[in-house]
Design an enzyme around this catalytic site. Structure first.
Site, PDB file in Angstrom:
ATOM      1  N   PHE A   1      37.649  36.226  56.005  1.00 19.98           N
ATOM      2  CA  PHE A   1      38.641  35.877  54.979  1.00 19.98           C
ATOM      3  C   PHE A   1      38.377  36.786  53.785  1.00 19.98           C
ATOM      4  CE2 PHE A   1      40.603  33.516  51.594  1.00 19.98           C
ATOM      5  CZ  PHE A   1      41.587  32.723  52.176  1.00 19.98           C
TER       6      PHE A   1
ATOM      7  N   GLU B   1      33.579  29.978  60.261  1.00 23.94           N
ATOM      8  CA  GLU B   1      32.369  30.613  60.780  1.00 23.94           C
ATOM      9  C   GLU B   1      31.552  31.173  59.623  1.00 23.94           C
ATOM     10  OE1 GLU B   1      33.152  33.438  63.946  1.00 23.94           O
ATOM     11  OE2 GLU B   1      31.466  34.631  63.264  1.00 23.94           O
TER      12      GLU B   1
ATOM     13  N   GLY C   1      43.209  33.300  46.881  1.00 15.68           N
ATOM     14  CA  GLY C   1      42.354  32.751  47.949  1.00 15.68           C
ATOM     15  C   GLY C   1      42.749  31.312  48.253  1.00 15.68           C
TER      16      GLY C   1
HETATM   17  N1  ACO Z   1      40.293  24.701  39.212  1.00 16.10           N
HETATM   18  C1  ACO Z   1      38.989  25.000  39.295  1.00 16.10           C
HETATM   19  N2  ACO Z   1      38.499  25.917  40.126  1.00 16.10           N
HETATM   20  C2  ACO Z   1      39.352  26.502  40.975  1.00 16.10           C
HETATM   21  C3  ACO Z   1      40.715  26.251  40.948  1.00 16.10           C
HETATM   22  C4  ACO Z   1      41.183  25.299  40.018  1.00 16.10           C
HETATM   23  N3  ACO Z   1      42.475  24.982  39.916  1.00 16.10           N
HETATM   24  N4  ACO Z   1      41.319  27.029  41.886  1.00 16.10           N
HETATM   25  C5  ACO Z   1      40.346  27.758  42.466  1.00 16.10           C
HETATM   26  N5  ACO Z   1      39.136  27.352  42.023  1.00 16.10           N
HETATM   27  C6  ACO Z   1      37.946  28.173  41.943  1.00 16.10           C
HETATM   28  C7  ACO Z   1      36.996  28.507  42.969  1.00 16.10           C
HETATM   29  O1  ACO Z   1      35.871  27.773  43.068  1.00 16.10           O
HETATM   30  C8  ACO Z   1      36.650  29.971  42.564  1.00 16.10           C
HETATM   31  O2  ACO Z   1      36.052  30.179  41.327  1.00 16.10           O
HETATM   32  P1  ACO Z   1      36.021  31.631  40.515  1.00 16.10           P
HETATM   33  O3  ACO Z   1      37.070  32.565  40.986  1.00 16.10           O
HETATM   34  O4  ACO Z   1      36.273  31.271  39.084  1.00 16.10           O
HETATM   35  O5  ACO Z   1      34.647  32.179  40.730  1.00 16.10           O
HETATM   36  C9  ACO Z   1      37.985  30.516  42.430  1.00 16.10           C
HETATM   37  O6  ACO Z   1      38.595  29.481  41.724  1.00 16.10           O
HETATM   38  C10 ACO Z   1      38.556  30.935  43.730  1.00 16.10           C
HETATM   39  O7  ACO Z   1      39.864  30.752  43.618  1.00 16.10           O
HETATM   40  P2  ACO Z   1      40.899  31.857  43.995  1.00 16.10           P
HETATM   41  O8  ACO Z   1      41.264  32.696  42.823  1.00 16.10           O
HETATM   42  O9  ACO Z   1      42.014  31.134  44.656  1.00 16.10           O
HETATM   43  O10 ACO Z   1      40.087  32.677  45.087  1.00 16.10           O
HETATM   44  P3  ACO Z   1      40.011  34.241  45.300  1.00 16.10           P
HETATM   45  O11 ACO Z   1      41.381  34.778  45.409  1.00 16.10           O
HETATM   46  O12 ACO Z   1      39.117  34.886  44.314  1.00 16.10           O
HETATM   47  O13 ACO Z   1      39.321  34.269  46.741  1.00 16.10           O
HETATM   48  C11 ACO Z   1      37.329  34.699  47.988  1.00 16.10           C
HETATM   49  C12 ACO Z   1      38.010  33.824  46.925  1.00 16.10           C
HETATM   50  C13 ACO Z   1      38.083  34.596  49.292  1.00 16.10           C
HETATM   51  C14 ACO Z   1      35.897  34.248  48.198  1.00 16.10           C
HETATM   52  C15 ACO Z   1      37.388  36.164  47.457  1.00 16.10           C
HETATM   53  O14 ACO Z   1      36.662  36.239  46.278  1.00 16.10           O
HETATM   54  C16 ACO Z   1      36.875  37.188  48.441  1.00 16.10           C
HETATM   55  O15 ACO Z   1      37.625  37.629  49.297  1.00 16.10           O
HETATM   56  N6  ACO Z   1      35.600  37.605  48.289  1.00 16.10           N
HETATM   57  C17 ACO Z   1      34.996  38.669  49.078  1.00 16.10           C
HETATM   58  C18 ACO Z   1      34.922  38.378  50.556  1.00 16.10           C
HETATM   59  C19 ACO Z   1      34.322  37.032  50.850  1.00 16.10           C
HETATM   60  O16 ACO Z   1      33.303  36.661  50.302  1.00 16.10           O
HETATM   61  N7  ACO Z   1      34.980  36.327  51.784  1.00 16.10           N
HETATM   62  C20 ACO Z   1      34.511  35.055  52.293  1.00 16.10           C
HETATM   63  C21 ACO Z   1      33.442  35.302  53.293  1.00 16.10           C
HETATM   64  S1  ACO Z   1      33.134  33.905  54.316  1.00 16.10           S
HETATM   65  C22 ACO Z   1      34.292  34.045  55.546  1.00 16.10           C
HETATM   66  O17 ACO Z   1      34.902  35.058  55.686  1.00 16.10           O
HETATM   67  C23 ACO Z   1      34.565  32.878  56.416  1.00 16.10           C
END
Ligand code: ACO
Length: 391
Positions: free
Chosen positions: A277, A312, A289
């Site tokens: 993801f 996973e 995300g």
């Molecule tokens: N209120 C409070 N917290 C929130 C809310 C809300 N309304 N909505 C989302 N969250 C938090 C989450 O905890 C997180 O906090 P942060 O961004 O302030 O640190 C954040 O908001 C995530 O929300 P999104 O903006 O929707 O997520 P994002 O688009 O940044 O995607 C992801 C997260 C997928 C982890 C991204 O950062 C990414 O691709 N990272 C690199 C690759 C990765 O690590 N992928 C996952 C590996 S595990 C696997 O693939 C199964």
């Protein structure tokens, strides 16, 4: 003579990735970012030896992710004895050439491993994409399953199957993002037999631009993607004998960890496992995300074959995202209204109070199955919810 530090570059900074819009004008760079990790490619120290002012530039067209690699430097270390400059081209070739070599041949860019002396190849990539009228007609592969808006921008989620060559072509081009951004992530083998490819669903997240940024350019711009595969699911209430007749390769009676192809008869239960993801760095922390994960879950919930949704090896960031989204969904759909703790209990003098006395376990199980959440994750969510209600 200069010291070794002068000839070493931090690989995480030397590599730049950019997304560019093609069209009938000079290509437009719309995003530019560095990898988070390079150790799977360049070694634990994430250093590249033997160059001064090294730049490794990976470009991708924003719609179909056609790649191009350009490597430049001011000076290269002269071999002294056994000490020589790292072979960047050779190292990257292993990662850039996915196992499906025919995809590499299809992609004009991947063959363009260049350095200063052959700079013309990047120019030809840039002029090729400028002349590429196909961007006008591009649609992400598969079918559109949902869309959402953030302010005035519109985003679309597309779902394809790995058996589809158009899906494999794009995935082959972007697998390099796995070592760059997902720790411990592994490449999908795109050369597997059809039977194995069938088990994979690939979800793409694109921005759908309201107008073409350049004449003849695409209105789609890549934001992120996810992969998921389908496992056999043991369900006490459903007959367990798989009688798949479409191919001799399928076992008649499936073992519990059997990986199901997508095209199984509707009554065969399965478990969907999100494997990779990724939201590209320029688009992270903007709510993509959460929305993208929500779209996947909605799609899985609507599919009667899928009985459980799992992930996973989630990392901490993904765990946060998943907890947040799952908790929000269960609160909104009323799940927690059914779950009450029995507070009229006194602690026994000896031993522990059985959980079944505190909470109705049968009801919990019923709600868990209804929401298609795996046992451990459901327990975590109930615990988080109950803790949040303690005053
Ligand atoms: N209120 C409070 N917290 C929130 C809310 C809300 N309304 N909505 C989302 N969250 C938090 C989450 O905890 C997180 O906090 P942060 O961004 O302030 O640190 C954040 O908001 C995530 O929300 P999104 O903006 O929707 O997520 P994002 O688009 O940044 O995607 C992801 C997260 C997928 C982890 C991204 O950062 C990414 O691709 N990272 C690199 C690759 C990765 O690590 N992928 C996952 C590996 S595990 C696997 O693939 C199964």
């Amino acid at each position: 003579m200069s010291g070794p530090d002068e000839w070493s570059a931090n690989a995480n900074k030397a590599v730049t990735i950019s997304l560019i819009q093609q069209g009938a004008a000079a290509p437009l760079e719309i995003a530019n970012f560095c990898p988070k990790f390079t150790y799977p490619i360049f070694g634990q120290e994430e250093q590249i030896f033997g160059y001064q002012n090294l730049s490794i530039h990976l470009r991708f067209t924003a719609h179909d992710l056609l790649p191009n690699l350009e490597v430049t430097w001011d000076q290269k270390f002269k071999t002294i004895g056994d000490v020589k400059a790292d072979d960047i081209e050779g190292t990257l070739r292993d990662w850039l050439s996915p196992s499906m070599s025919r995809f590499v041949l299809e992609t004009r860019g991947l063959a363009n491993l260049i350095h200063q002396a052959a700079f013309g190849k990047t120019l030809s990539y840039l002029s090729d994409i400028q002349d590429d009228g196909a961007g006008d007609l591009f649609k992400p592969p598969g079918e559109k399953i949902t869309s959402y808006k953030i302010k005035d921008q519109r985003f679309e989620v597309w779902r394809g199957r790995l058996v589809d060559p158009a899906v494999r072509r794009i995935l082959g081009r972007i697998q390099i993002f796995i070592p760059f951004f997902i720790e411990g992530g592994s490449f999908l083998n795109l050369e597997e037999q059809e039977f194995s490819l069938e088990r994979w669903s690939i979800f793409f997240l694109y921005e759908k631009l309201s107008h073409k940024p350049l004449p003849h350019s695409s209105t789609y711009s890549f934001i992120g993607y996810s992969t998921a595969y389908r496992y056999y699911f043991y369900d006490q209430d459903t007959p367990q004998t798989l009688t798949l007749t479409t191919s001799k390769a399928y076992p008649k009676q499936a073992p519990f960890d059997f990986i199901l192809p997508i095209q199984t008869p509707p009554h065969h239960p399965s478990r969907e496992r999100i494997s990779q993801f990724l939201i590209l760095p320029p688009y992270q922390s903007q709510g993509h995300g959460s929305r993208f994960y929500g779209a996947l879950v909605k799609d899985f919930l609507a599919n009667p074959i899928i009985k459980e949704i799992t992930v996973e090896d989630p990392n901490e960031a993904f765990d946060d995202l998943r907890d947040f989204c799952d908790l929000k969904r269960l609160r909104e759909n009323g799940t927690f209204e059914h779950i009450k703790i029995n507070t009229n209990l006194s602690m026994p003098r000896h031993g522990k109070l059985p959980t079944s006395k505190i909470i109705d376990k049968a009801l919990l199980q019923q709600q868990r199955i209804h929401n298609k959440i795996a046992p451990r994750q459901f327990d975590r969510l109930v615990e988080m919810h109950l803790l949040s209600t303690v005053s």
